[in-house]
Design a protein around this motif. Structure first.
Motif, PDB file in Angstrom:
ATOM      1  N   TYR A  80     -41.570   3.981  76.743  1.00  0.00           N
ATOM      2  CA  TYR A  80     -42.817   3.247  76.911  1.00  0.00           C
ATOM      3  C   TYR A  80     -43.948   3.656  75.976  1.00  0.00           C
ATOM      4  N   ARG A 146     -40.648  -3.103  95.524  1.00  0.00           N
ATOM      5  CA  ARG A 146     -40.643  -4.553  95.311  1.00  0.00           C
ATOM      6  C   ARG A 146     -41.917  -5.164  95.891  1.00  0.00           C
ATOM      7  N   ARG A 147     -42.335  -6.274  95.325  1.00  0.00           N
ATOM      8  CA  ARG A 147     -43.567  -6.916  95.771  1.00  0.00           C
ATOM      9  C   ARG A 147     -43.452  -7.496  97.180  1.00  0.00           C
ATOM     10  N   SER A 201     -35.340   5.129  84.559  1.00  0.00           N
ATOM     11  CA  SER A 201     -35.128   3.705  84.304  1.00  0.00           C
ATOM     12  C   SER A 201     -34.091   3.125  85.258  1.00  0.00           C
ATOM     13  N   GLU A 208     -35.911  -2.781  91.831  1.00  0.00           N
ATOM     14  CA  GLU A 208     -35.953  -4.231  91.616  1.00  0.00           C
ATOM     15  C   GLU A 208     -34.858  -4.941  92.403  1.00  0.00           C
ATOM     16  N   LEU A 221     -43.659   3.438  84.235  1.00  0.00           N
ATOM     17  CA  LEU A 221     -43.747   2.078  84.761  1.00  0.00           C
ATOM     18  C   LEU A 221     -44.153   1.112  83.648  1.00  0.00           C
ATOM     19  N   PRO A 222     -43.725  -0.136  83.715  1.00  0.00           N
ATOM     20  CA  PRO A 222     -44.110  -1.110  82.686  1.00  0.00           C
ATOM     21  C   PRO A 222     -45.620  -1.219  82.558  1.00  0.00           C
ATOM     22  N   ASP A 224     -47.455  -3.791  81.546  1.00  0.00           N
ATOM     23  CA  ASP A 224     -47.977  -5.059  82.034  1.00  0.00           C
ATOM     24  C   ASP A 224     -47.543  -5.280  83.475  1.00  0.00           C
ATOM     25  N   HIS A 226     -45.592  -6.315  86.521  1.00  0.00           N
ATOM     26  CA  HIS A 226     -44.184  -6.686  86.620  1.00  0.00           C
ATOM     27  C   HIS A 226     -44.025  -7.799  87.658  1.00  0.00           C
ATOM     28  N   ILE A 229     -41.973  -5.796  90.668  1.00  0.00           N
ATOM     29  CA  ILE A 229     -42.247  -4.425  91.079  1.00  0.00           C
ATOM     30  C   ILE A 229     -43.749  -4.162  91.140  1.00  0.00           C
TER      31      ILE A 229
END
Length: 272
Positions: A80, A146-147, A201, A208, A221-222, A224, A226, A229
């Motif tokens: 990242y 997860r969202r 990772s 996910e 963590l990403p 932008d 996600h 997630i």
């Protein structure tokens, strides 16, 4: 550098003395190549061409237009953080090459000590007399879920809540796991993971897929938002890790590696 005719003659005579043959025939009227001299001339031209090419290559390396940058790096930073800085350097110096050893913190340290790489990016650990550690960033651990998880809409999550859920974590050989276990032991919180993996990772992929939640350093963590997630700060206690550059003391970096080192310092510290 320009040589006078007498000086050039003396150098040719010294070369002939070393070779034990005459390269030139000399008369009162003219100087011309002997048979051996004619055979040697193409070789001499190639040697001069090779020398000129080598000198130009050295100049390009000194001016950072080419060269090899060799780095050992913990996977989270390799995934990242490094690509953006590598892209910046490659855009400015298109002939520079990179060799990245992405490995665990202990492997990164050993590769630096053995001079396998120019320098490393790893976690702050025990003092190592054969290497220096330059702190760059202190980053907290976040919860990844997860969202659609029950914790996804909260502003922060306690470690006690984490312990009550199906947890995905890295194995005990990981530096990140050691940091978490030591910090939570003081708070008398014990994690009982349902899944253990080797790489952060992998844990993200399992989050996910809905297999559980994971505690990860923020940089893993990403960057932008996600689509699946959510990332939530972990508190009670706040656990963080310090990452930085590890080098052999007083080591001299190549110009390309020095430039990359400077860019890393500038970029990482600007994100603090």
């Amino acid at each position: 550098m320009t040589l006078s005719q007498p000086a050039l003659t003396r150098r040719i005579q010294k070369l002939e003395a070393v070779l034990g043959v005459l390269l030139f025939e000399r008369t009162t009227r003219r100087v011309f190549l002997t048979a051996v001299g004619r055979d040697f001339l193409p070789c001499a031209k190639r040697l001069l061409d090779d020398l000129e090419t080598s000198l130009l290559s050295v100049r390009e390396i000194a001016e950072r237009r080419s060269g090899l940058v060799s780095i050992a790096c913990i996977p989270t930073a390799a995934n990242y953080f490094l690509p953006d800085v590598m892209g910046q350097l490659a855009a400015e110096y298109t002939a520079i090459r990179f060799r990245i050893l992405d490995a665990g913190a202990n492997r990164v340290l050993q590769s630096v000590i053995s001079c396998e790489v120019d320098f490393g990016i790893t976690l702050l650990g025990e003092n190592e007399p054969e290497a220096t550690f330059e702190p760059l960033i202190k980053e907290p651990f976040y919860l990844a879920c997860r969202r659609d998880h029950a914790l996804a809409e909260t502003d922060q999550v306690s470690w006690a809540e984490v312990a009550q859920n199906r947890l995905i974590t890295v194995g005990r050989s990981s530096g990140n796991r050691l940091i978490m276990d030591l910090a939570l032991a003081v708070a008398e919180i014990r994690l009982r993971p349902c899944y253990e993996v080797q790489h952060l990772s992998t844990s993200l992929g399992m989050v996910e897929a809905g297999l559980g939640i994971a505690a990860l350093p923020r940089i893993s963590l990403p960057a932008d938002p996600h689509p699946f997630i959510a990332a939530i700060p972990l508190v009670q206690p706040t656990v963080s890790r310090t990452a930085g550059i590890v080098r052999v003391p007083k080591s001299t970096l190549s110009p390309a590696a020095e430039q990359f080192h400077t860019m890393l310092l500038s970029r990482w510290r600007s994100d603090r």
